[in-house]
Design an enzyme around this catalytic site. Structure first.
Site, PDB file in Angstrom:
ATOM      1  N   ARG A   1       0.161  14.967  -0.309  1.00 44.25           N
ATOM      2  CA  ARG A   1       0.027  14.530  -1.542  1.00 44.25           C
ATOM      3  C   ARG A   1      -0.659  15.254  -2.537  1.00 44.25           C
ATOM      4  NH1 ARG A   1      -2.965   8.772  -2.287  1.00 44.25           N
ATOM      5  NH2 ARG A   1      -5.182   9.490  -1.221  1.00 44.25           N
TER       6      ARG A   1
ATOM      7  N   HIS B   1       4.493   5.911  -1.547  1.00 40.64           N
ATOM      8  CA  HIS B   1       3.386   4.933  -1.881  1.00 40.64           C
ATOM      9  C   HIS B   1       3.722   4.621  -3.450  1.00 40.64           C
ATOM     10  CE1 HIS B   1      -0.281   3.592  -3.030  1.00 40.64           C
ATOM     11  NE2 HIS B   1      -1.140   4.088  -2.185  1.00 40.64           N
TER      12      HIS B   1
ATOM     13  N   ASP C   1      -3.519  -6.599  -0.557  1.00 40.03           N
ATOM     14  CA  ASP C   1      -3.430  -5.120   0.340  1.00 40.03           C
ATOM     15  C   ASP C   1      -2.906  -5.449   1.398  1.00 40.03           C
ATOM     16  OD1 ASP C   1      -3.496  -2.745   1.279  1.00 40.03           O
ATOM     17  OD2 ASP C   1      -5.694  -2.268   0.832  1.00 40.03           O
TER      18      ASP C   1
ATOM     19  N   GLU D   1       5.528  -0.399  -0.847  1.00 37.91           N
ATOM     20  CA  GLU D   1       5.524   0.895  -0.368  1.00 37.91           C
ATOM     21  C   GLU D   1       6.552   0.831   0.978  1.00 37.91           C
ATOM     22  OE1 GLU D   1       1.568   2.315   0.270  1.00 37.91           O
ATOM     23  OE2 GLU D   1       0.946   1.009  -1.289  1.00 37.91           O
TER      24      GLU D   1
HETATM   25  O1  LIG Z   1      -6.137   5.238  -4.244  1.00 42.90           O
HETATM   26  P1  LIG Z   1      -5.343   5.784  -3.148  1.00 42.90           P
HETATM   27  O2  LIG Z   1      -5.875   6.865  -2.078  1.00 42.90           O
HETATM   28  O3  LIG Z   1      -3.921   6.239  -3.502  1.00 42.90           O
HETATM   29  O4  LIG Z   1      -5.106   4.536  -2.044  1.00 42.90           O
HETATM   30  C1  LIG Z   1      -4.660   3.257  -2.772  1.00 42.90           C
HETATM   31  C2  LIG Z   1      -4.231   2.087  -1.822  1.00 42.90           C
HETATM   32  O5  LIG Z   1      -3.283   2.649  -1.023  1.00 42.90           O
HETATM   33  C3  LIG Z   1      -2.644   1.518  -0.360  1.00 42.90           C
HETATM   34  O6  LIG Z   1      -1.301   2.071   0.398  1.00 42.90           O
HETATM   35  C4  LIG Z   1      -3.623   1.015   0.702  1.00 42.90           C
HETATM   36  O7  LIG Z   1      -2.987  -0.126   1.452  1.00 42.90           O
HETATM   37  C5  LIG Z   1      -4.939   0.487   0.075  1.00 42.90           C
HETATM   38  O8  LIG Z   1      -5.693   0.422   0.972  1.00 42.90           O
HETATM   39  C6  LIG Z   1      -5.415   1.714  -0.746  1.00 42.90           C
HETATM   40  O9  LIG Z   1      -6.382   1.263  -1.364  1.00 42.90           O
END
Ligand SMILES: O=P(O)(O)OC[C@H]1O[C@@H](O)[C@H](O)[C@@H](O)[C@@H]1O
Length: 299
Positions: free
Chosen positions: A100, A170, A214, A273
């Protein structure tokens, strides 16, 4: 990447153009009459998708997002691969994997028989990626922009041993008012509550967001719907290749502590997600491939 060359090789007059975007990253702009979309070649990430019939973007994209080498862009559909969440081997490698936050390659663009626009981006292993993750692979993302948005992530194992894979779309969905949003389709499903030490719980009724959430939902078999009365829309999520779903909203404190989110942004997005996460681990055999697909539609 040379933008003129990308337009010559992969541009589709009237439908798809390449332009230099924030951070100097090559961006793909699609406007094909059915929908508009913005795709970043860096990170292989859809940043924006809006069907012609809609007045609001499907995606949330942070105004404070980083557009810098080695950093993830906050919003749209970041790709977590080849692991979801923290480094599964505890080696201090980046959370959510290493694709990513790197530049992908443009492999193909096309107009389909029904007038949709398809973009395929890809990554292959290099000496540098093998230093992070010792596998020989080909990864492709196929994005189809029509009245709906289809995203398929195809993992090919070119090595001679199987490897385990966890991964995610995500996706940051834009919502009108987080307090009024509900996610349908997860009723009576077990989930791991990461806000409560990973304890397993059962979802009772629709998912509502009233604090930090979460969760990893397991054995998900239904289509999901995000009901958003403030924007007067329902987002339908149909997936294949996934048996788990993550629902994430950072709420007040974590949001305020994230430099790439505005303090009140938690009110305007919800991540739902499509994943292979927790116990939903995929084994990709040598010479084999695995496909994770999601289709988003707005009702
Ligand atoms: O800020 P990032 O690295 O994109 O991640 C954000 C969140 O992504 C989610 O998918 C996780 O379940 C969380 O635990 C995490 O905090």
């Amino acid at each position: 990447m040379n933008i003129d060359q990308l337009n010559t090789d992969y541009g589709i007059p009237g439908n798809l153009t390449f332009a230099t975007g924030k951070g100097g990253f090559p961006m793909i702009h699609i406007d094909n009459g059915k929908a508009k979309a913005l795709i970043s070649v860096y990170s292989g990430q859809v940043l924006s998708f809006q069907p012609a019939t809609e007045t609001t973007d499907l995606m949330f994209l942070s105004e404070k997002a980083y557009y810098a080498e080695g950093k993830a862009i906050k919003g749209g559909i970041p790709i977590c691969w080849p692991w979801f969440g923290p480094d599964p081997e505890g080696l201090n490698r980046p959370s959510h994997g290493f694709v990513r936050n790197r530049l992908w390659n443009v492999l193909e663009t096309a107009t389909t028989a029904d007038g949709a626009t398809k973009v395929i981006l890809g990554l292959k292993d290099t000496e540098e990626t093998r230093g992070i993750w010792p596998q020989t692979f080909e990864l492709a993302i196929a994005i189809t922009v029509s009245t709906t948005l289809t995203v398929e992530l195809i993992t090919r194992n070119l090595g001679n041993k199987s490897f385990p894979l966890t991964q995610a779309f995500h996706t940051y969905f834009q919502v009108g008012d987080i307090n009024r949003v509900e996610v349908l389709g997860l009723e009576n499903t077990q989930y791991l509550d990461k806000v409560d030490g990973g304890v397993e719980k059962t979802q009772l009724g629709a998912v509502a967001i009233a604090n930090e959430v979460d969760r990893i939902y397991l054995n998900v078999t239904n289509e999901l719907v995000i009901n958003d009365p403030a924007l007067n829309r329902r987002i339908r999520i149909k997936s294949s290749g996934s048996k788990s779903t993550v629902v994430w909203n950072p709420w007040v404190t974590i949001c305020a502590n994230m430099a790439d989110l505005d303090d009140t942004d938690y009110q305007r997005f919800l991540c739902v997600e499509t994943t292979n996460a927790a116990t939903d681990i995929v084994e990709v055999p040598p010479d084999g491939e695995f496909r994770l697909e999601v289709i988003y539609s707005i009702e």
